[in-house]
Design a protein around this motif. Structure first.
Motif: not given
Length: 200
Positions: A41, A135, A187, A191
């Motif tokens: 992330w 998120r 997610n 992404s």
């Protein structure tokens, strides 16, 4: 003690020890995967495309390192069968490696998500920011919900003797993988969009 009683106790000890060795490995592998997800992330948010693309190599590394650390932890802190406590640690205060791995994973993951949120506020419109923060916040929330009770038990070994607390802590930890799987699935689509935006 009869021969059959001795054999039964030996097999119970062996079963308990092997089961706990497997559990130590799975726990550490899970914590390392959480750390890996948090770093992915961070790399995406910072648009470090090369790091993000090379992160695939981190998945097998999490497994290998997790197995080595898990077996080491199980050897250093063995568990055995006790008629009163059933399968329990032989040294209730000896969970240094487990606590270290879980705390390191938790702290680095939280720092990564904070950095992601800061990056989001710098470059995303307000409507997108709310979605991104929600998120990104699911992973640390999962970590807190699923690992905090077990960490507290290992830091304060007296809690290991309370069966209701121990069972609840174990249940929450077992739910960690399922919670992360759902969060990860939610997610994944975003992404891919974030990575595509970085290319444009």
């Amino acid at each position: 003690m009869t021969l059959s009683g001795s054999l039964s106790r030996t097999s119970e000890n062996s079963f308990c020890s092997e089961l706990e060795r497997l559990f130590h490995c799975v726990r550490i592998i899970s914590a390392l995967h959480e750390l890996h997800i948090a770093l992915c992330w961070l790399w995406q948010a910072l648009r470090w495309r090369a790091w993000f693309l090379s992160s695939r190599a981190g998945v097998p590394a999490c497994w290998m390192v997790g197995v080595v650390l898990g077996v080491t932890d199980a050897v250093i802190n063995p568990w055995g069968y006790d008629p009163v406590d059933n399968c329990a640690p032989l040294n209730p205060a000896g969970h240094g490696m487990t606590v270290s791995v879980l705390l390191t994973s938790g702290v680095v993951s939280l720092a990564s998500y904070v950095a992601v949120v800061i990056q989001m506020f710098q470059c995303a419109p307000a409507s997108v920011q709310r979605k991104l923060v929600a998120r990104a916040g699911l992973y640390p929330l999962n970590f807190l919900l699923t690992y905090s009770l077990i960490l507290l038990a290992y830091i304060s070994p007296g809690l290991l003797k309370h069966s209701v607390y121990w069972n609840l802590a174990g249940l929450m930890e077992f739910l960690n993988g399922g919670f992360n799987m759902v969060t990860y699935a939610l997610n994944c689509q975003y992404s891919a969009k974030l990575l595509a935006a970085g290319e444009s």
